[in-house]
Write a protein that holds these residues in place. Structure first.
Motif, PDB file in Angstrom:
ATOM      1  N   LYS A   9       0.826  -1.212   0.000  1.00  0.00           N
ATOM      2  CA  LYS A   9       0.000   0.000   0.000  1.00  0.00           C
ATOM      3  C   LYS A   9       0.865   1.269   0.000  1.00  0.00           C
ATOM      4  N   HIS A  12       1.612   1.734  -3.547  1.00  0.00           N
ATOM      5  CA  HIS A  12       0.412   2.230  -4.225  1.00  0.00           C
ATOM      6  C   HIS A  12       0.288   3.749  -4.050  1.00  0.00           C
ATOM      7  N   ALA A  13       0.459   4.210  -2.814  1.00  0.00           N
ATOM      8  CA  ALA A  13       0.325   5.648  -2.535  1.00  0.00           C
ATOM      9  C   ALA A  13       1.383   6.453  -3.282  1.00  0.00           C
ATOM     10  N   LYS A  16       0.469   6.527  -7.071  1.00  0.00           N
ATOM     11  CA  LYS A  16      -0.667   7.435  -7.309  1.00  0.00           C
ATOM     12  C   LYS A  16      -0.202   8.886  -7.256  1.00  0.00           C
ATOM     13  N   ASP A  17       0.587   9.221  -6.245  1.00  0.00           N
ATOM     14  CA  ASP A  17       1.081  10.592  -6.103  1.00  0.00           C
ATOM     15  C   ASP A  17       1.926  10.991  -7.313  1.00  0.00           C
ATOM     16  N   TYR A  19       1.914   9.695 -10.311  1.00  0.00           N
ATOM     17  CA  TYR A  19       1.052   9.768 -11.499  1.00  0.00           C
ATOM     18  C   TYR A  19       0.357  11.126 -11.555  1.00  0.00           C
ATOM     19  N   HIS A  20      -0.271  11.515 -10.461  1.00  0.00           N
ATOM     20  CA  HIS A  20      -1.018  12.781 -10.445  1.00  0.00           C
ATOM     21  C   HIS A  20      -0.093  13.982 -10.643  1.00  0.00           C
ATOM     22  N   ARG A  23       0.843  13.908 -14.381  1.00  0.00           N
ATOM     23  CA  ARG A  23      -0.316  14.291 -15.204  1.00  0.00           C
ATOM     24  C   ARG A  23      -0.595  15.792 -15.113  1.00  0.00           C
ATOM     25  N   TRP A 100      -3.007   4.461 -16.641  1.00  0.00           N
ATOM     26  CA  TRP A 100      -3.875   4.629 -15.476  1.00  0.00           C
ATOM     27  C   TRP A 100      -5.162   3.810 -15.607  1.00  0.00           C
ATOM     28  N   GLU A 104      -5.248   1.766 -12.199  1.00  0.00           N
ATOM     29  CA  GLU A 104      -6.169   2.152 -11.128  1.00  0.00           C
ATOM     30  C   GLU A 104      -7.015   0.973 -10.642  1.00  0.00           C
ATOM     31  N   VAL A 107      -4.727  -1.542  -8.727  1.00  0.00           N
ATOM     32  CA  VAL A 107      -4.390  -1.105  -7.366  1.00  0.00           C
ATOM     33  C   VAL A 107      -5.604  -1.232  -6.450  1.00  0.00           C
ATOM     34  N   ARG A 108      -6.759  -0.802  -6.918  1.00  0.00           N
ATOM     35  CA  ARG A 108      -7.974  -0.859  -6.105  1.00  0.00           C
ATOM     36  C   ARG A 108      -8.310  -2.297  -5.717  1.00  0.00           C
TER      37      ARG A 108
END
Length: 174
Positions: A9, A12-13, A16-17, A19-20, A23, A100, A104, A107-108
Motif C-alpha cells: 500500500k 500504491h500511494a 498514485k502521487d 502519477y497525479h 499528469r 492509469w 487504477e 491497485v484498487r
C-alpha cells in the motif's frame, strides 16, 4: 517490521502521487522517469514477491496469479509505449492515461481484496517476513542509480525490457 499489506500500500500511494504530479505538471517541464521507475520497480517486486504469495496462500491463487501477470504484461507494455513520446506531446498524455486505465483498477482490487485475503491466511510473522522480502528486493533494485535512485532513460528502458527470468538472474534471485 512492515507487514506485506503495508509495504504494498505504501507503493500504491507513491505511484498514485507520482502519477497525479506527472499528469498535472506543465507538459514542457515534465520528467516521467521517477513515475516510470516507481511503477516499474513496483511491478517487478510485486511479480517476484506478492504474486507467488497469493498463489500459494489463498483460494483461487492461481487465477489471481494469472490476472496479476496479465496486468504486469499490459502495464509494462504501456510504459514502454509511453517512453517513446516526448512528455510535451499529446500522445504522451494519451499513453499516460492508458496506463492509469489499467493501473487504477489493479491497485484498487489489490488493496481491497488481494491483500486482505492474503493477510487473513498469513500469521503475523509470515506477513512480516513477506514485507521484509518485498522491501529488500525493492531496496536491491533502488541503490545503483542516479538522482533520487531513478536510473537514466537508457538503463530504465533496459530494465523494463528484461524478461522476468533475466531480471531475477541479474538481481541475484537465481
Amino acid at each position: 517490521m512492515t507487514r506485506i499489506k503495508a509495504a504494498v500500500k505504501q507503493d500504491h500511494a507513491l505511484i498514485k502521487d507520482l502519477y497525479h504530479r506527472l499528469r498535472d505538471a506543465d507538459p514542457e517541464s515534465r520528467d516521467p522517469d521517477e513515475f516510470v521507475w516507481a511503477l516499474g520497480r513496483y511491478l517487478i517486486v510485486e511479480d517476484l514477491v506478492l504474486t507467488p504469495a497469493l498463489e500459494n496462500h489463498i483460494a483461487n491463487g492461481g487465477a489471481r496469479h494469472r490476472r496479476l501477470s496479465n496486468d504486469f504484461d499490459s502495464i509494462t507494455t504501456k510504459l514502454r509505449h509511453m517512453r517513446r513520446f516526448d512528455p510535451s506531446e499529446p500522445s504522451f498524455d494519451a499513453a499516460l492515461t492508458a496506463i492509469w486505465v489499467d493501473l487504477e483498477p489493479h491497485v484498487r482490487e489489490e488493496a481491497t481484496m488481494d491483500l486482505d485475503d492474503l493477510e487473513q491466511h498469513l500469521s503475523h510473522e509470515e506477513s512480516t517476513a513477506l514485507g521484509k522480502k518485498y522491501e529488500d528486493i525493492k531496496e536491491l533494485l533502488q541503490h545503483p542509480y542516479g538522482k533520487n535512485g531513478v536510473p537514466d532513460g537508457d538503463t530504465l528502458s533496459a530494465i523494463l525490457d528484461l524478461s522476468r527470468q533475466e531480471l531475477m538472474i541479474k538481481i541475484g534471485l537465481f
